[in-house]
Design a protein around this motif. Structure first.
Motif, PDB file in Angstrom:
ATOM      1  N   LYS A  60     -44.545 -20.599  83.003  1.00 50.12           N
ATOM      2  CA  LYS A  60     -45.931 -21.063  83.084  1.00 50.12           C
ATOM      3  C   LYS A  60     -46.048 -22.520  82.648  1.00 50.12           C
ATOM      4  O   LYS A  60     -46.728 -23.325  83.290  1.00 50.12           O
ATOM      5  N   GLU A  61     -45.380 -22.858  81.560  1.00 51.23           N
ATOM      6  CA  GLU A  61     -45.501 -24.214  81.035  1.00 51.23           C
ATOM      7  C   GLU A  61     -44.781 -25.239  81.914  1.00 51.23           C
ATOM      8  O   GLU A  61     -45.118 -26.423  81.872  1.00 51.23           O
ATOM      9  N   VAL A  62     -43.796 -24.814  82.693  1.00 51.80           N
ATOM     10  CA  VAL A  62     -43.158 -25.732  83.644  1.00 51.80           C
ATOM     11  C   VAL A  62     -44.185 -26.219  84.652  1.00 51.80           C
ATOM     12  O   VAL A  62     -44.277 -27.409  84.964  1.00 51.80           O
ATOM     13  N   GLN A  63     -44.997 -25.292  85.186  1.00 53.17           N
ATOM     14  CA  GLN A  63     -46.037 -25.678  86.128  1.00 53.17           C
ATOM     15  C   GLN A  63     -47.111 -26.514  85.438  1.00 53.17           C
ATOM     16  O   GLN A  63     -47.613 -27.491  86.017  1.00 53.17           O
ATOM     17  N   LEU A  85     -52.176 -31.005  96.649  1.00 52.09           N
ATOM     18  CA  LEU A  85     -52.020 -32.464  96.628  1.00 52.09           C
ATOM     19  C   LEU A  85     -50.588 -32.853  96.302  1.00 52.09           C
ATOM     20  O   LEU A  85     -50.027 -33.764  96.923  1.00 52.09           O
ATOM     21  N   ASP A  86     -49.993 -32.171  95.345  1.00 54.54           N
ATOM     22  CA  ASP A  86     -48.630 -32.494  94.948  1.00 54.54           C
ATOM     23  C   ASP A  86     -47.655 -32.279  96.093  1.00 54.54           C
ATOM     24  O   ASP A  86     -46.690 -33.030  96.255  1.00 54.54           O
ATOM     25  N   ALA A  87     -47.895 -31.251  96.916  1.00 55.97           N
ATOM     26  CA  ALA A  87     -47.001 -30.968  98.031  1.00 55.97           C
ATOM     27  C   ALA A  87     -47.389 -31.725  99.288  1.00 55.97           C
ATOM     28  O   ALA A  87     -46.553 -31.902 100.181  1.00 55.97           O
ATOM     29  N   LEU A 138     -53.474 -39.510  88.136  1.00 61.60           N
ATOM     30  CA  LEU A 138     -54.797 -39.614  88.745  1.00 61.60           C
ATOM     31  C   LEU A 138     -55.782 -40.283  87.796  1.00 61.60           C
ATOM     32  O   LEU A 138     -56.652 -41.046  88.231  1.00 61.60           O
ATOM     33  N   GLY A 139     -55.645 -40.031  86.501  1.00 60.95           N
ATOM     34  CA  GLY A 139     -56.538 -40.645  85.533  1.00 60.95           C
ATOM     35  C   GLY A 139     -56.353 -42.148  85.406  1.00 60.95           C
ATOM     36  O   GLY A 139     -57.291 -42.865  85.044  1.00 60.95           O
ATOM     37  N   THR A 140     -55.149 -42.645  85.668  1.00 62.10           N
ATOM     38  CA  THR A 140     -54.928 -44.099  85.616  1.00 62.10           C
ATOM     39  C   THR A 140     -55.547 -44.823  86.805  1.00 62.10           C
ATOM     40  O   THR A 140     -55.699 -46.048  86.762  1.00 62.10           O
ATOM     41  N   ARG A 196     -48.696 -34.194  84.499  1.00 63.26           N
ATOM     42  CA  ARG A 196     -48.233 -35.503  84.976  1.00 63.26           C
ATOM     43  C   ARG A 196     -49.051 -35.957  86.183  1.00 63.26           C
ATOM     44  O   ARG A 196     -49.346 -37.155  86.331  1.00 63.26           O
ATOM     45  N   LEU A 197     -49.429 -35.008  87.038  1.00 65.01           N
ATOM     46  CA  LEU A 197     -50.246 -35.357  88.189  1.00 65.01           C
ATOM     47  C   LEU A 197     -51.621 -35.841  87.755  1.00 65.01           C
ATOM     48  O   LEU A 197     -52.138 -36.856  88.258  1.00 65.01           O
TER      49      LEU A 197
END
Length: 635
Positions: free
Chosen positions: A521-524, A590-592, A535-537, A530-531
């Motif tokens: 779970k924490e891997v996802q 979005l990531d994919a 996006l926040g930057t 990070r995504l």
């Protein structure tokens, strides 16, 4: 000319294969690229291949994360280096400058096999690009691939995927494995995070690891000792005028957590007050201890002398296990537990007899401790050493049932005899004493009281064990505490442990399954964080390159509307619509960069922009790379 025709035919075959893969739900190798002449908000598709971009995108990262294979999207992408395409050999400008040692064949062999390929025989291998097949009886295919003007020939034995298999084209949270789901209590809703108990335990460990002291409040603790700094007392410091010595080592001791400046890792420092090392021959035993690595032993890292505390001191550096407590504080800190063994006054009657789960420890827990302590002793004795600290005050308990023998090697240094030619001459005698100490620890655990191991209470303690526990546990205690006419070994108690060893092994593996499920779970979650950080930057940046409208124009405007689509939706009544599954699903797509279309509505509701996640991904990556280039001074 003939070669050019064959190359063109091969490329056409590749396009057909990719169209078939796209129809089956696999990744599209030829994604749509924006048309420079079209509106910047609604990119229109073209026919240009973007294989080089896809190979660097998170689609390949998705394949690596899920299957550990960068070519999961399609067989045609196998072995392609970042930035190269199947037609790269047509122009030197597209050459990825591949050297012979990074040719396609070795890179294919270094990749993890496709899991789908295990379902088909090897003879089902198919050509990927420019294949020249051998007779079918060989079951192998000779591949030819042109990269950067160089033609490579290699034998590809990788089987082709099974027809009809469809894999998700973006990350999803998979349900818990059945063998783990049945071990855990049912929740009202699926959880995207690790269990609260495990999280709290990890947070406590981190808190202890990062703890520091105010040097002004505790001036007795030096700021630096040898190569260690940031000392933090792990137990109350002895008063400066203390004269009495500890009953364990015969010296005043203190314990600290410290950080090694050489590797920035935390260690546990055990200081022996007022000890001056006059002979370094004992370092032979220290070197032997440093070689022992065991899951139930706190590893000794180094021993050194220092005057940083204002006097001669000997310091032992061990691995630091945050959150550990001694067996003494875990099980023997209740004074009322000794009531059964205390002498009664005349006319008083004995209280109720202690029972399991009613004043006594469960037998399964005691056997779990026996397995771990005997395993530690077996490793120590096999190395030719003796534990000599098998005592509840020197056994650490971390988590629920994990034991580690602490302070090993201290007695070997403090009691080292310079007159002995062989420092290991007395080890056999010390090993026999270890077995007696183990028996006392087990008996104290069975009685849940240290008073039970006193000589005058032994008979009463054994009666308590006979009534409440199995005969195997009773026989093990009697064997360890009874003097034998021969040298005993820790291996002698293995038959008494018997099949209980498998019970402990099964419990450890089940615990490992639960922790791995929480880790998945924490891997996802880490990937999504990070995504969101990227996006926040980008969103709502006040100014970039002296342009205050940068975040409101171009690709950044699309990302702003996507942010509203993620977090700022409302219901028909105008109330906030909060759905964690919606946020996670959109971020994964979005990531994919999937080809699914979504509608983005402007805040004034006058514009509706229909875009695909692949378009958003392109905008997202290009914008973030622009920020990175500016941060590195490349703009």
């Amino acid at each position: 000319m003939q070669f050019g025709m064959s190359e063109q035919i091969s490329m056409n075959l590749e396009v057909k294969e990719n169209i078939k893969s796209e129809q089956k739900g696999l990744y599209s190798l030829f994604s749509m690229t924006p048309n420079p002449s079209a509106s910047e908000f609604i990119p229109k598709g073209g026919s240009t291949s973007r294989l080089s971009n896809v190979s660097q995108s998170s689609m390949s990262a998705f394949s690596q994360a899920l299957f550990s294979h960068p070519s999961m999207g399609s067989p045609a992408t196998a072995g392609l280096a970042p930035g190269m395409s199947l037609s790269a050999g047509s122009s030197p400008l597209h050459s990825p400058k591949i050297t012979p040692h990074t040719s396609p064949a070795p890179r294919r062999r270094s990749h993890t096999p496709n899991p789908a390929n295990y379902m088909v025989p090897t003879s089902a291998s198919a050509s990927v690009a420019n294949a020249v097949s051998q007779p079918p009886s060989t079951g192998q295919v000779i591949q030819k691939e042109t990269v950067g003007g160089t033609t490579y020939f290699y034998t590809d034995t990788t089987p082709a995927p099974v027809t009809g298999m469809v894999f998700p084209n973006y990350h999803i949270y998979h349900p818990a494995a059945p063998h783990v789901a049945y071990m855990q209590p049912k929740a009202n809703a699926p959880s995207f995070f690790m269990a609260d108990e495990l999280r709290q335990e990890l947070i406590n460990r981190h808190l202890i690891t990062m703890a520091q002291i105010d040097q002004a409040d505790i001036p007795a603790v030096p700021a630096e000792v040898d190569s260690y700094h940031s000392l933090f007392p792990l137990e109350p410091l002895p008063p400066p005028n203390r004269i009495q010595k500890t009953s364990n080592f015969g010296y005043i001791t203190s314990c600290y957590k410290a950080v090694n400046s050489k590797d920035d890792l935390p260690y546990c420092l055990r200081r022996i007050h007022g000890f001056r090392l006059v002979n370094t021959k004992c370092m032979v035993l220290v070197d032997m201890w440093k070689k022992i690595q065991h899951s139930n032993i706190v590893t000794l890292r180094e021993v050194f002398t220092t005057k940083a505390f204002g006097e001669h001191s000997l310091v032992f550096a061990y691995d630091f296990h945050a959150g550990g407590e001694t067996m003494m504080s875990r099980h023997f800190n209740d004074p009322s537990a000794d009531a059964y063994f205390t002498k009664r006054k005349w006319g008083q009657h004995d209280g109720p007899l202690p029972r399991q789960h009613a004043g006594l420890l469960p037998e399964s827990l005691i056997w779990a401790y026996i397995v771990q302590l005997s395993s530690a002793l077996r490793t120590i004795h096999t190395a030719g050493l003796a534990c000599r600290v098998m005592d509840p005050t020197k056994i650490l308990v971390t988590g629920k049932t994990r034991l580690r023998v602490n302070c090993v090697g201290i007695f070997d240094v403090l009691t080292f005899d310079n007159s002995q030619n062989n420092p290991l001459a007395l080890m056999a005698q010390f090993q026999q004493a270890d077995l007696i100490s183990l028996g006392k620890v087990v008996l104290a655990l069975a009685c849940n009281s240290l008073s039970g191991i006193q000589r005058e209470n032994l008979q009463k303690a054994m009666e308590l064990v006979t009534i409440n526990y199995s005969s195997d546990l009773k026989n093990l205690i009697l064997y360890l505490l009874t003097d034998q006419n021969r040298l005993r070994s820790v291996n002698d108690i293995m038959p008494m442990i018997g099949a209980r060893f498998y019970t402990q092994l099964d419990a450890a593996q089940m615990r490992n399954d639960v922790i791995e499920e929480d880790l998945a779970k924490e891997v996802q979650n880490g990937r999504l964080f990070r995504l969101l950080a990227k996006l926040g930057t980008i969103n709502e940046r006040p100014e970039f390159q002296k342009d205050p409208t940068w975040s409101e124009t171009g690709d950044r405007y699309l990302l702003k509307l996507f942010r509203d689509h993620l977090f700022h939706q409302v219901t028909e009544a105008g109330t906030p619509w909060i759905d964690l599954s919606h946020i996670i699903s959109c971020l994964n797509k979005l990531d994919a960069g999937v080809p699914e279309k979504i509608s983005l509505i402007s805040r004034d509701e006058k514009s509706v922009l229909v875009v695909t996640y692949s378009d958003l991904k392109r905008c997202f990556e290009n914008t973030f790379q622009e920020l990175i280039a500016a941060a590195n001074g490349q703009l």
